[in-house]
Design an enzyme around this catalytic site. Structure first.
Site, PDB file in Angstrom:
ATOM      1  N   LYS A 138      -7.054  -4.954  -3.170  1.00 56.22           N
ATOM      2  CA  LYS A 138      -7.788  -5.524  -2.038  1.00 56.22           C
ATOM      3  C   LYS A 138      -8.705  -4.478  -1.445  1.00 56.22           C
ATOM      4  CE  LYS A 138      -3.981  -4.410   1.069  1.00 56.22           C
ATOM      5  NZ  LYS A 138      -4.694  -3.415   1.875  1.00 56.22           N
ATOM      6  N   CYS A 170      -1.945  -2.920   7.610  1.00 57.61           N
ATOM      7  CA  CYS A 170      -1.840  -3.808   6.446  1.00 57.61           C
ATOM      8  C   CYS A 170      -0.551  -4.637   6.434  1.00 57.61           C
ATOM      9  CB  CYS A 170      -2.026  -3.013   5.168  1.00 57.61           C
ATOM     10  SG  CYS A 170      -3.742  -2.430   5.024  1.00 57.61           S
ATOM     11  N   ASP A 188       0.786  -1.255   0.000  1.00 58.64           N
ATOM     12  CA  ASP A 188       0.000   0.000   0.000  1.00 58.64           C
ATOM     13  C   ASP A 188       0.812   1.296   0.000  1.00 58.64           C
ATOM     14  OD1 ASP A 188      -1.950  -1.928   0.199  1.00 58.64           O
ATOM     15  OD2 ASP A 188      -2.821  -1.212   2.085  1.00 58.64           O
TER      16      ASP A 188
HETATM   17  C1  VGL Z   1      -4.636   0.539   5.709  1.00 59.75           C
HETATM   18  C2  VGL Z   1      -6.241   1.416   7.091  1.00 59.75           C
HETATM   19  C3  VGL Z   1      -7.192   1.282   6.106  1.00 59.75           C
HETATM   20  C4  VGL Z   1      -3.207   0.159   5.518  1.00 59.75           C
HETATM   21  C5  VGL Z   1      -5.580   0.396   4.711  1.00 59.75           C
HETATM   22  O1  VGL Z   1      -2.733   0.132   4.363  1.00 59.75           O
HETATM   23  O2  VGL Z   1      -2.524  -0.107   6.544  1.00 59.75           O
HETATM   24  N1  VGL Z   1      -4.979   1.048   6.894  1.00 59.75           N
HETATM   25  N2  VGL Z   1      -6.851   0.777   4.922  1.00 59.75           N
END
Ligand code: VGL
Ligand code: ZN
Length: 201
Positions: free
Chosen positions: A110, A155, A12
């Site tokens: 995702k 994540c 991410d």
């Molecule tokens: C994430 C919160 C919501 C992350 C993704 O990438 O850690 N955290 N969506």
């Protein structure tokens, strides 16, 4: 060069998780030069991309009266509510422009099912819906994973725990990760990863 059975999983590294983004992680962009260098050193590089529809159930704005960073009960258990982030096709959902995303072999998206959030690169938050990454890695004979990216305590940690449970040798390179750290979540997840046999390097 790393051995062929060892993959790099970059979690991410998207504009919304970097300074100026909708769910910015402090110094989230500071890890990008190191990640770019790592990507050139691995024979399998996977990027994950948080990829939500506008009506996603992890957004506080989709729960009447709920505030971001509060918790609700979902059918699959407790879920933190977030500000709207990484909406499909938006600038914030794109990989950070400094990330060498051209070096990736697979991009796994995702969190695209409105009713289920997905922190982990392997399983959604219901712990049963697979993303398909496990099959991809096994089909390619990969047994060891190094994880980097955002956020360490969400994540990255969920991915590391699932991967360890699936039998992969897992290392989290903490220098190349940054945390959200909500109510002690970083210490809690470091403890959980250690207990699961994840190497915190
Ligand atoms: C994430 C919160 C919501 C992350 C993704 O990438 O850690 N955290 N969506
Ligand atoms: Zn998300």
């Amino acid at each position: 060069m790393q051995a062929p059975h060892h993959a790099l999983i970059v979690i991410d590294v998207q504009s919304d998780f970097c300074p100026g983004g909708a769910l910015a992680v402090t110094q989230g962009d500071g890890i990008i030069p190191q990640i770019n260098a790592l990507m050139e050193d691995f024979q399998t590089v996977v990027l994950t991309q948080d990829w939500h529809p506008e009506n996603h159930s992890s957004f506080a704005e989709n729960h009447a009266g709920a505030k971001p960073f509060s918790t609700v009960q979902m059918p699959y258990g407790a879920q933190t509510l977030w500000p709207r982030h990484c909406v499909q096709g938006t600038k914030g959902a794109a990989f950070h422009p400094a990330l060498r995303s051209d070096l990736a072999h697979l991009v796994i998206r995702k969190g695209f099912r409105p009713a289920i959030d997905s922190y982990s690169a392997l399983f959604e938050n219901d712990k049963t819906t697979a993303t398909g990454l496990d099959g991809y890695l096994r089909a390619r004979g990969i047994t060891a994973l190094t994880l980097v990216g955002l956020a360490t305590d969400f994540c990255v940690a969920f991915s590391a725990l699932d991967a360890a449970a699936q039998g992969f040798d897992v290392t989290v390179l903490q220098d190349a990760c940054r945390a959200i750290d909500l109510d002690g979540s970083l210490a809690q997840q470091q403890q959980a990863m250690g207990a699961a046999g994840v190497v915190l390097a």
